[in-house]
Design a protein around this motif. Sequence first.
Motif: not given
Length: 629
Positions: A275-299
Amino acid sequence: MKKLIVALLLCIIQHTLCIAQIGTWRNYLAYDDIQQIQAAGNYLFVRASNALYQYNKQDQSIVTYDKTNGLNDTDITQIRWCQQAKRLIIVYQNSNIDLIDTEGNVTNISALYNKIMTGDKTVSSIRIDGVYAYLICGFGIVKMNVQRAEIADIYTPTQPNYPQILPDEDNSDYDKYIDLVKTLKPGGPKYNSMGTLKFINNRLYTCNGDLNGTPASLQRLENDKWTVFGDESIKNTTGVEYLGLVCIEEDPTDKEHIFAGGRNGLYEFKNGKFLKFYNHKNSPIESVFSTIDPEYEFVTGLLFDPQGNLLVMNSESHTHCILKLKNNGEWLSFNHPELLKYNGIGLPNLSQLMYDHQGLIWFVNNNWTLPALYCYQSENDAIKAYENLVNQDGTTINAQDGVRCVAEDAEHNIWVGSSGGPFMLERKEINNNGGVFTQVKVPRNDGTDYADYLLAGIDIMCLAIDGGNRKWFGTNGNGVYLISSDNMKEIHHFTSENSKLLSNVVKSIAINPTTGEVFFGTDNGLCSYFSDATKPNTEMTKDNVWAYPNPVEPSYTGPITVTGLSFDADVKILSSNGVVINEGRSNGGTFVWDGCDKKGRRVNSGVYMVVTATNNGEKGTVCKIAVIR
């Protein structure tokens, strides 16, 4: 007499249910990845996902083989049919060998497995020459007489008689039958990655359980049917790989509404569809790295609250590890310095979220950076951190590799599994806001006053509490332990060597409270054991207390189970004239009778009364068991 008993039984039985016998093992293996096909007359043997099944070309029947019905090991790496010996050679990852014929008769050859040597025993291919099979290993060649089921010779390259010319490896059966085999449905899940298990509303959820590059493998088992949630095509929508899921939650208001979290964010499913995917683009979920890497946003943790809001744990976040997705779609974030202790960012593996009976939320940091237990009060957004792991003797508990798991027992103690063994926070300690843990001391009973800490030094990967308040511990290399409700007795210690357990590395445990089936997610797949404890009923009535098998046929010698009981119920088996034949107490909601009297003698044909009472002496109910000899 027998006809009379059967007729009477048909009148008194109110429940008909097919449940596996207590003590039975079951495997739930994947057969999705077709690896080898070997023709054997009217049969095809298929190695798929490192497991084995047999297809009958005449009647289109399929038989799967595993440790529960004859095989001696798991993780098959090679198969080859020997026509002259009429046997299939099965080689396992650990170099153990089985031979099986088309009737399912299995012979084990463990000589190579047991041989102590420095060379590589891995078998890379099998060549057939008459009744002989040549196993090509890393250290050399093993010659096996398949007909006689024995090792005939072993060659190393330095020997003058080392075979220089061997028959070609014939893989033509694969090309010949692959289109047919692709249409077969041997059952089972799609994936064997079972690092996370969760039993919710009579359904078992599984996923791979590691923040790594393996497939997400989000699956659900319900009524022996498997459902797979999502596949690699999800990447086309999310833009990131669909892999590394570690946590699962089912919406308490809608059982077809599922969330799963992992390496790359949060996934939402409805009616089995993405149905839906949440990461830094549409939620407060943050990336492991200061330079955003969408492959590493640990839930790494999920938990629904009673209002239908989803608590989300965002490990290695830079500002807030605790998030909440409200039931109206709004996101909230909560900043807690107690969790930002990994070089200034969130701890790496905040996981295993669970409610206790008071509504407190418990979770752990399963990582060497700061092995710890946490208690969270969501109403006032307060956290208590248990970072100083000290036991009742003032000794620091060695949990340096991680606090792995947490569960609450029936006495409302909080049990914790760690890399150094299990320990607990007693109820009185929680109520007094204390922080001293208890490591259970088990007397040696050797004439001394010495005692040992329960399972000290054993890496506890997972734990679960069954209906009898017994503790199941899954370990990293030591199999599974079942500990009694008083924590003093080891009831079972299952290993892959002494039982049907698929592996000694047990990553997750889940229990079906109704049937007592205990599921083990191992590094070789999923298996289960039907235990003798179920969730107790608060009240015993004629509608929920019953026995099986019923009638007990003459050929049956297994346990007779009475289920639907209250916790620690008193149970008496009476003859038709009121004599107490046997008695005992229930494990949770289950009592097991061996069909014998108090002296161990099998009872005669007849109708036996099961009389129950609660643990405080209140009269329960009566059911009947017909025994036919």
